[in-house]
Design a protein around this motif. Structure first.
Motif, PDB file in Angstrom:
ATOM      1  N   GLU A 107      -7.645  71.056   6.984  1.00  0.00           N
ATOM      2  CA  GLU A 107      -7.926  71.754   8.334  1.00  0.00           C
ATOM      3  C   GLU A 107      -7.136  73.092   8.051  1.00  0.00           C
ATOM      4  OE1 GLU A 107      -7.494  67.375   9.351  1.00  0.00           O
ATOM      5  OE2 GLU A 107      -6.836  68.398   7.750  1.00  0.00           O
ATOM      6  N   ASP A 108      -6.146  73.096   7.315  1.00  0.00           N
ATOM      7  CA  ASP A 108      -5.478  74.607   7.029  1.00  0.00           C
ATOM      8  C   ASP A 108      -6.299  75.361   6.341  1.00  0.00           C
ATOM      9  OD1 ASP A 108      -3.231  73.628   8.265  1.00  0.00           O
ATOM     10  OD2 ASP A 108      -2.128  72.783   6.291  1.00  0.00           O
ATOM     11  N   LEU A 109      -6.971  74.584   5.086  1.00  0.00           N
ATOM     12  CA  LEU A 109      -8.006  75.511   4.291  1.00  0.00           C
ATOM     13  C   LEU A 109      -9.260  76.130   5.297  1.00  0.00           C
ATOM     14  CD1 LEU A 109      -8.149  73.280   1.014  1.00  0.00           C
ATOM     15  CD2 LEU A 109      -6.961  75.375   1.596  1.00  0.00           C
ATOM     16  N   ILE A 110      -9.485  75.402   6.403  1.00  0.00           N
ATOM     17  CA  ILE A 110     -10.474  75.775   7.003  1.00  0.00           C
ATOM     18  C   ILE A 110     -10.167  76.887   7.905  1.00  0.00           C
ATOM     19  CG2 ILE A 110     -11.874  75.069   9.432  1.00  0.00           C
ATOM     20  CD1 ILE A 110     -11.998  72.283   8.300  1.00  0.00           C
ATOM     21  N   GLU A 111      -8.706  76.931   8.545  1.00  0.00           N
ATOM     22  CA  GLU A 111      -8.083  77.965   9.244  1.00  0.00           C
ATOM     23  C   GLU A 111      -7.984  79.296   8.170  1.00  0.00           C
ATOM     24  OE1 GLU A 111      -4.584  77.343  11.171  1.00  0.00           O
ATOM     25  OE2 GLU A 111      -5.449  75.452  12.182  1.00  0.00           O
ATOM     26  N   GLU A 112      -7.848  78.966   7.104  1.00  0.00           N
ATOM     27  CA  GLU A 112      -7.841  80.180   6.163  1.00  0.00           C
ATOM     28  C   GLU A 112      -9.007  80.582   5.674  1.00  0.00           C
ATOM     29  OE1 GLU A 112      -4.888  78.817   3.021  1.00  0.00           O
ATOM     30  OE2 GLU A 112      -3.643  78.124   4.637  1.00  0.00           O
ATOM     31  N   LYS A 113     -10.151  80.043   6.282  1.00  0.00           N
ATOM     32  CA  LYS A 113     -11.585  80.325   5.718  1.00  0.00           C
ATOM     33  C   LYS A 113     -11.863  80.138   4.369  1.00  0.00           C
ATOM     34  CE  LYS A 113     -12.373  83.263   9.788  1.00  0.00           C
ATOM     35  NZ  LYS A 113     -12.492  81.858  10.598  1.00  0.00           N
ATOM     36  N   LEU A 114     -11.167  78.861   3.662  1.00  0.00           N
ATOM     37  CA  LEU A 114     -11.348  78.562   2.429  1.00  0.00           C
ATOM     38  C   LEU A 114     -12.156  77.299   2.393  1.00  0.00           C
ATOM     39  CD1 LEU A 114      -7.787  79.390   1.053  1.00  0.00           C
ATOM     40  CD2 LEU A 114      -9.893  80.758   0.507  1.00  0.00           C
ATOM     41  N   PHE A 115     -12.474  76.677   3.381  1.00  0.00           N
ATOM     42  CA  PHE A 115     -13.187  75.707   3.269  1.00  0.00           C
ATOM     43  C   PHE A 115     -13.994  75.515   4.687  1.00  0.00           C
ATOM     44  CE2 PHE A 115     -14.417  70.908   3.035  1.00  0.00           C
ATOM     45  CZ  PHE A 115     -14.143  70.701   1.748  1.00  0.00           C
ATOM     46  N   ARG A 116     -15.567  75.008   4.426  1.00  0.00           N
ATOM     47  CA  ARG A 116     -16.508  75.152   5.519  1.00  0.00           C
ATOM     48  C   ARG A 116     -16.119  73.923   6.430  1.00  0.00           C
ATOM     49  NH1 ARG A 116     -21.784  77.601   4.514  1.00  0.00           N
ATOM     50  NH2 ARG A 116     -22.388  76.283   6.021  1.00  0.00           N
ATOM     51  N   VAL A 117     -16.097  74.115   7.713  1.00  0.00           N
ATOM     52  CA  VAL A 117     -16.053  73.134   8.784  1.00  0.00           C
ATOM     53  C   VAL A 117     -16.995  72.123   8.769  1.00  0.00           C
ATOM     54  CG1 VAL A 117     -16.821  74.404  10.687  1.00  0.00           C
ATOM     55  CG2 VAL A 117     -15.079  72.655  11.009  1.00  0.00           C
ATOM     56  N   ASP A 118     -18.221  72.619   8.473  1.00  0.00           N
ATOM     57  CA  ASP A 118     -19.400  71.599   8.385  1.00  0.00           C
ATOM     58  C   ASP A 118     -19.378  70.717   7.202  1.00  0.00           C
ATOM     59  OD1 ASP A 118     -19.945  73.739   6.967  1.00  0.00           O
ATOM     60  OD2 ASP A 118     -21.952  74.331   7.683  1.00  0.00           O
ATOM     61  N   LEU A 119     -19.003  71.083   6.099  1.00  0.00           N
ATOM     62  CA  LEU A 119     -18.819  70.248   5.239  1.00  0.00           C
ATOM     63  C   LEU A 119     -17.794  69.394   5.552  1.00  0.00           C
ATOM     64  CD1 LEU A 119     -19.485  69.335   2.265  1.00  0.00           C
ATOM     65  CD2 LEU A 119     -17.890  71.350   1.366  1.00  0.00           C
ATOM     66  N   PHE A 120     -16.591  69.765   5.881  1.00  0.00           N
ATOM     67  CA  PHE A 120     -15.182  68.852   6.382  1.00  0.00           C
ATOM     68  C   PHE A 120     -16.082  67.710   7.172  1.00  0.00           C
ATOM     69  CE2 PHE A 120     -12.228  67.760   9.562  1.00  0.00           C
ATOM     70  CZ  PHE A 120     -11.447  67.116   8.719  1.00  0.00           C
ATOM     71  N   HIS A 121     -16.672  68.026   8.125  1.00  0.00           N
ATOM     72  CA  HIS A 121     -17.307  66.985   9.155  1.00  0.00           C
ATOM     73  C   HIS A 121     -18.241  65.986   8.407  1.00  0.00           C
ATOM     74  CE1 HIS A 121     -14.925  68.321  12.435  1.00  0.00           C
ATOM     75  NE2 HIS A 121     -15.649  69.584  12.387  1.00  0.00           N
ATOM     76  N   ARG A 122     -19.042  66.590   7.538  1.00  0.00           N
ATOM     77  CA  ARG A 122     -19.947  65.762   6.682  1.00  0.00           C
ATOM     78  C   ARG A 122     -19.107  64.778   5.597  1.00  0.00           C
ATOM     79  NH1 ARG A 122     -24.742  63.684   7.074  1.00  0.00           N
ATOM     80  NH2 ARG A 122     -25.508  65.674   7.971  1.00  0.00           N
ATOM     81  N   LEU A 123     -18.143  65.282   5.058  1.00  0.00           N
ATOM     82  CA  LEU A 123     -17.478  64.315   4.231  1.00  0.00           C
ATOM     83  C   LEU A 123     -16.574  63.365   4.922  1.00  0.00           C
ATOM     84  CD1 LEU A 123     -16.228  67.126   1.644  1.00  0.00           C
ATOM     85  CD2 LEU A 123     -18.095  65.287   1.202  1.00  0.00           C
ATOM     86  N   ASN A 124     -16.030  63.890   6.239  1.00  0.00           N
ATOM     87  CA  ASN A 124     -14.984  63.172   6.842  1.00  0.00           C
ATOM     88  C   ASN A 124     -15.635  62.047   7.998  1.00  0.00           C
ATOM     89  OD1 ASN A 124     -12.197  62.613   7.396  1.00  0.00           O
ATOM     90  ND2 ASN A 124     -12.467  63.832   9.222  1.00  0.00           N
ATOM     91  N   SER A 125     -16.761  61.545   7.332  1.00  0.00           N
ATOM     92  CA  SER A 125     -17.425  60.283   8.396  1.00  0.00           C
ATOM     93  C   SER A 125     -16.654  59.349   8.655  1.00  0.00           C
ATOM     94  CB  SER A 125     -18.715  59.956   7.735  1.00  0.00           C
ATOM     95  OG  SER A 125     -20.005  60.977   7.634  1.00  0.00           O
ATOM     96  N   PHE A 126     -15.690  59.036   7.651  1.00  0.00           N
ATOM     97  CA  PHE A 126     -14.667  57.822   7.389  1.00  0.00           C
ATOM     98  C   PHE A 126     -13.341  58.404   6.727  1.00  0.00           C
ATOM     99  CE2 PHE A 126     -12.774  53.904   6.727  1.00  0.00           C
ATOM    100  CZ  PHE A 126     -13.045  53.003   7.794  1.00  0.00           C
ATOM    101  N   SER A 127     -12.418  58.270   7.306  1.00  0.00           N
ATOM    102  CA  SER A 127     -11.222  58.852   6.682  1.00  0.00           C
ATOM    103  C   SER A 127     -10.122  57.984   6.356  1.00  0.00           C
ATOM    104  CB  SER A 127     -10.790  60.072   7.237  1.00  0.00           C
ATOM    105  OG  SER A 127     -10.179  59.623   8.496  1.00  0.00           O
ATOM    106  N   ILE A 128      -9.488  58.037   5.267  1.00  0.00           N
ATOM    107  CA  ILE A 128      -8.572  56.990   4.985  1.00  0.00           C
ATOM    108  C   ILE A 128      -7.255  57.908   4.118  1.00  0.00           C
ATOM    109  CG2 ILE A 128      -7.704  55.504   3.142  1.00  0.00           C
ATOM    110  CD1 ILE A 128     -10.511  54.309   3.021  1.00  0.00           C
ATOM    111  N   HIS A 129      -6.015  57.745   4.890  1.00  0.00           N
ATOM    112  CA  HIS A 129      -5.053  58.663   4.553  1.00  0.00           C
ATOM    113  C   HIS A 129      -4.053  57.605   3.748  1.00  0.00           C
ATOM    114  CE1 HIS A 129      -1.867  61.722   4.321  1.00  0.00           C
ATOM    115  NE2 HIS A 129      -1.086  60.592   4.763  1.00  0.00           N
TER     116      HIS A 129
END
Length: 457
Positions: free
Chosen positions: A296-318
């Motif tokens: 999320e921080d990288l997205i704000e810094e424009k270093l990571f695509r938000v659409d790729l984040f949502h595609r990868l984040n179908s299911f998250s585990i922390h």
């Protein structure tokens, strides 16, 4: 949901009939017995969920019946019926495993409340058994396939095991695993793979931070012979290699921004095109990504695509850091001590209590991996079968000396100072190795070597 089966054991017919009629009206399947001998025959022939048991009975008293039931049928929950004021018997019964009780004379509401409490206990117990089963299943699969297993008694980690079991049942759902370095993200990814229908196929792991930008497309998508200078033969990319299996992308946050769109297209279209080719190749692969950075921080810094984040984040585990599940630390220490003891043929019979106390209070910036490295070194240093604080040099220094200088006092321990500086740089850069290396004015590779040296990977 299948009806709960409840057996009533009471020598008073009025009690059996009154409770039995009430239970039938509320949708339960009811069995009735006047004598313990009759009750045991019912238990032999039926799978009973709950037994309502009077304390005063002919043939043997209710406490003896309870003991026999819990010995032969430990999964059956028992509700005791006691006489008014007979609390000694109730206490004895609860110690022997009874789940609830009500007293005579009783109201039907007392029976209802007791049944409801016991039902909730059965539900919770069932969930606990499922979690324990899943933990055993995941650990056994991992031990069998990789030689490693998930060692835990932490509720947080048991919740993660449950998530692993659930997402493993899906065919191709993308998973994003987050957590600090050394928490076991790859082990969780392998757990998903080996519990899934893809377990007989390839699990291919890639460290995105280690892939040169100019080779990214060739490595991931493959290339055709003659596509560029040095391409003397056609080569399959990682997506093809992992076909029908799992592609694990570690350090996904380090993927260059200009390449993320190409990666996203593959995830959406499920096909790749080799470098130098015009032919699309379908790929069937589950993608599991992992990162120790906040995307999320990288997205704000424009270093990571938000659409790729949502595609990868179908299911998250922390995965929580080790310091947030300190109850696992003694368990892991014993596990690693046993593992290295066998490997090195150096029997470790005992671990000093001071070691367990110090390690339980240690911050573990490198998490489980750091603990494993510490224990490995301790076993190497040990000669007498007992691990002491002196076998953990870094830990001993941390406990004996201040981490930073006090006033004008200077600490002349170069190793300790270097380790602390690296840890502070990583903390300041939110575990971004590239930024931490720049802050420390050293190369990424140099930082990586030093982190390995100090066990803070």
């Amino acid at each position: 949901m299948e009806k709960l089966k409840i057996m009533i054991l009471d020598d008073e017919q009025r009690v059996r009939e009154e409770i039995g009629e009430f239970l039938l009206e509320n949708g339960f399947q009811v069995f009735k017995a006047e004598l313990p001998s009759q009750a045991f025959k019912i238990l032999e022939q039926n799978e009973i969920d709950i037994t309502i048991l009077d304390i005063k009975l002919p043939e043997m008293d209710g406490i003896q019946v309870l003991e026999k039931i819990k010995t032969s049928y430990p999964e059956i929950e028992v509700i005791m019926i006691s006489g008014h004021g007979d609390m000694n018997s109730v206490i004895s019964a609860m110690r022997l495993g009874a789940s609830d009780y009500f007293t005579k004379p009783f109201r039907l509401m007392d029976v209802h409340n007791s049944i409801e409490r016991t039902k909730r206990f059965i539900t919770l117990n069932s969930k606990l058994k499922e979690v324990e089963h899943n933990l055993s299943l995941v650990s056994n699969e991992l031990q069998d396939k990789t030689g490693h297993s998930i060692i835990t008694q932490s509720p947080k980690m048991k919740s993660i095991i449950e998530l692993i079991s659930k997402v493993a049942k899906t065919e191709d759902t993308s998973v994003l695993i987050t957590g600090e370095s050394g928490t076991g993200k790859e082990l969780v990814a392998r757990g998903i793979h080996y519990l899934s229908s893809r377990k007989e196929k390839y699990f291919y792991d890639v460290n995105c931070s280690a892939v040169p930008e100019n080779l990214f497309e060739s490595e991931f998508f493959g290339h055709k012979k003659g596509a560029f200078t040095g391409a003397t033969e056609s080569k399959a990319g990682w997506f093809e290699v992992a076909s029908k299996g799992t592609l694990f992308l570690d350090e996904i946050g380090d993927m260059p921004l200009n390449l993320q769109s190409k990666f996203l297209r593959v995830l959406e279209e499920r096909k790749i095109r080799r470098v130098g080719s015009h032919i699309d190749i379908p790929v069937d692969v589950r993608v599991i990504a992992a990162t120790n950075r906040r995307l999320e921080d990288l997205i704000e810094e424009k270093l990571f695509r938000v659409d790729l984040f949502h595609r990868l984040n179908s299911f998250s585990i922390h995965i929580p850091p080790l310091r947030e599940r300190s109850e696992d630390i003694p368990l892991l220490i014993n596990h690693f001590a046993s593992e290295f003891s066998k490997k090195m043929k150096k029997p470790i019979q005992e671990i000093d209590e001071n070691v367990l106390n110090e390690l339980s209070n240690y911050n573990f910036p490198g998490n489980v991996r750091e603990l494993k490295n510490m224990v490995e070194r301790a076993v190497i240093l040990n000669d007498r079968g007992k691990l002491h604080l002196k076998h953990f040099p870094i830990l001993a220094k941390v406990s004996d000396q201040p981490v930073f200088s006090k006033g004008t006092e200077i600490i002349f321990d170069l190793e300790l100072a270097e380790k602390n500086l690296i840890m502070k740089a990583l903390e300041k850069c939110k575990n971004n190795k590239a930024k931490a290396a720049k802050l420390l004015n050293i190369t990424w590779q140099s930082l990586d070597r030093r982190m390995k040296k100090f066990g803070i990977l």
